[in-house]
Design an enzyme around this catalytic site. Sequence first.
Site, PDB file in Angstrom:
ATOM      1  N   CYS A   1       0.821  -1.211   0.000  1.00  0.00           N
ATOM      2  CA  CYS A   1       0.000   0.000   0.000  1.00  0.00           C
ATOM      3  C   CYS A   1       0.857   1.264   0.000  1.00  0.00           C
ATOM      4  O   CYS A   1       0.382   2.342  -0.365  1.00  0.00           O
ATOM      5  CB  CYS A   1      -0.939   0.007   1.201  1.00  0.00           C
ATOM      6  SG  CYS A   1      -0.108  -0.215   2.781  1.00  0.00           S
TER       7      CYS A   1
ATOM      8  N   ARG B   1       4.273   1.360  -1.340  1.00  0.00           N
ATOM      9  CA  ARG B   1       5.321   1.432  -2.354  1.00  0.00           C
ATOM     10  C   ARG B   1       5.061   0.422  -3.472  1.00  0.00           C
ATOM     11  O   ARG B   1       4.478  -0.641  -3.244  1.00  0.00           O
ATOM     12  CB  ARG B   1       6.687   1.188  -1.733  1.00  0.00           C
ATOM     13  CG  ARG B   1       6.954  -0.232  -1.279  1.00  0.00           C
ATOM     14  CD  ARG B   1       8.338  -0.378  -0.649  1.00  0.00           C
ATOM     15  NE  ARG B   1       8.436   0.375   0.602  1.00  0.00           N
ATOM     16  CZ  ARG B   1       9.146   1.486   0.753  1.00  0.00           C
ATOM     17  NH1 ARG B   1       9.859   1.953  -0.246  1.00  0.00           N
ATOM     18  NH2 ARG B   1       9.173   2.113   1.907  1.00  0.00           N
TER      19      ARG B   1
END
Length: 442
Positions: free
Chosen positions: A72, A74
Site C-alpha cells: 500500500c 510502495r
Amino acid sequence: MDSLEPGQPSSRPHWSGATREALAAEFLCIGLSYRTASLAVRERLALPEVEQRELLKRLGQAPTEALLVSTCNRVELYLAAPDVAQARQRAREELGRLGGPEVLDCLYEHSGEAALTHLFRVASSLDSMVLGEAQVLGQVKDALERSQAAGTVRGELARMFAAAFRCARRVRSETAIGMAATSMAGAAVALASKAAEGLEDKTVLLVGAGEMAALAARHLKQAGAGHIQVVNRTRSRAEALAAEVGGTAYPFEELFTLLASADVVVSGTSSPEPLFTRENVAEVLEARRHRPLVMVDLAVPRNIAPEVGTLEQVRDLDLDDIQRFVAHNEAVRAEEARKAGVMVVEEVTRFMRDRAVREGVPVLCRLRQRAETIARAEAERTIASLGEGLTARQRKSVEAMARAIVNKLLHEPTTRLRTLEAGQDGERIAGVVASLFGLEPH
C-alpha cells in the site's frame, strides 16, 4: 554507484569477446512510494496478482531478472540486467503505460550499490511510513516468492534479497527499533481513537479479514474497543477473526445495516472499487440522527471514496492522514534508526565484497592456469636445453623455481581482489584482468 538520473547512460564499460563473462548484471531499483507519490497516484499501480505476474514476465526475460514489491505504501521494480540502460527504459515504459504519465514524475531510481542500500533499508523497515514496523519484511519476502514463482528471479536477485533479509534480521535483533514501533494498522487505530475521543465505549465496524484488517483488529482489542463487528465476504474468515478478538462476525450483506449503528469504521479489503461512496453513506446517515462517524481506510485502492469525507457528519481518514500522524511520532526511534543505518552500510559492504570475490575468483583461476601452463612449458624447455647431465634433484629445483615465480607474482593481486574495500568495482577489475591477459572464458 549513485542514483541514475533520467537519460543518464550506465557507466559500466562494455567489454567484448573473452572479457564479457567477467561482467555480471547490474542492479537497478525503480519505483515510487509514499515519499514521492500521493495515495491517488499509488492506487494506479496497485495491480492484481495476475497483472503483476504478466508485468514481471515482460520485464524478466533472460538474461534480465525482475522482482516487484507492491504494497500500500510502495511499488518498486528490482532488476538485474547486463544492459541496465535498456532495462531502465523498458521499466519506465511499462510503469507509464500502467499508471499514466503522472506516475513517471513520481519515480525514483537507484542503480548499483545505491539499489542495494535502498533495498536493505526497505527490508529493515528504515524506509517505512512507520519506522521499525515488522510487516514490511514479510511483504518483501512474499514479493520474492511471487517473482520466483513467475520464473523471473534467478541467481543475482536471489542473492541480493537473501542478503537483505539477513540485514533485516540483524537490525531487528541488535537494535530496539521495533520495540517502540507500531504497524500501519496500529497507527490507524491510534488515529481513529484520537478522532473518536477514545474507543472504550464505541462500536467499531471492521471490514475485511486479511492481514492488514487482522492487525487492525488486534490493535482495536488492545485499545479497549467497546464492541468489534467483523464483516468479510468469506464468512468463515470473519468468524475466525471475530473469535480471536472477542468480537462478532456478520454476513457481508449486512454491511450498511451495521454502518447505521457504528461509531468507527476500519476498512482494509482488496476490493478494486470503493465499497463506500458518498451516495450509499449519505443514505445511512439519515438514520444516525446526526451522530458523528469516523471512517479509516487502510486499503489501496481505497475502500472509501474521497468524496465521503465531504459529508458533514463523517471524518474520513486514509493512508495519507496516517502518514502525517506517524511523522509526529518518529523522534523516539531516531537513535535506533541511526544504529540500524550503520548496520545497513556494513551489510551492503559485506555483500559487495562477497560479490567482488565471486566475480574475481574465476578470472584469477584462469590467470593462474595460464601462468602455470607457461611456467611448466618454460621449465621443460630450460631442462631440455641443459641436456642429459641434470640430476633428478636439479630438475625438480628448476620446476620448483617456476612454480615459485607464479605463486609470488599472483599472490598480491589475489589477496587484493579478495579483500576489496566497499565501493571498489570488483567486476570491472576482473574484466580488466581478463582483457589484459587475453583470458578466454570457460
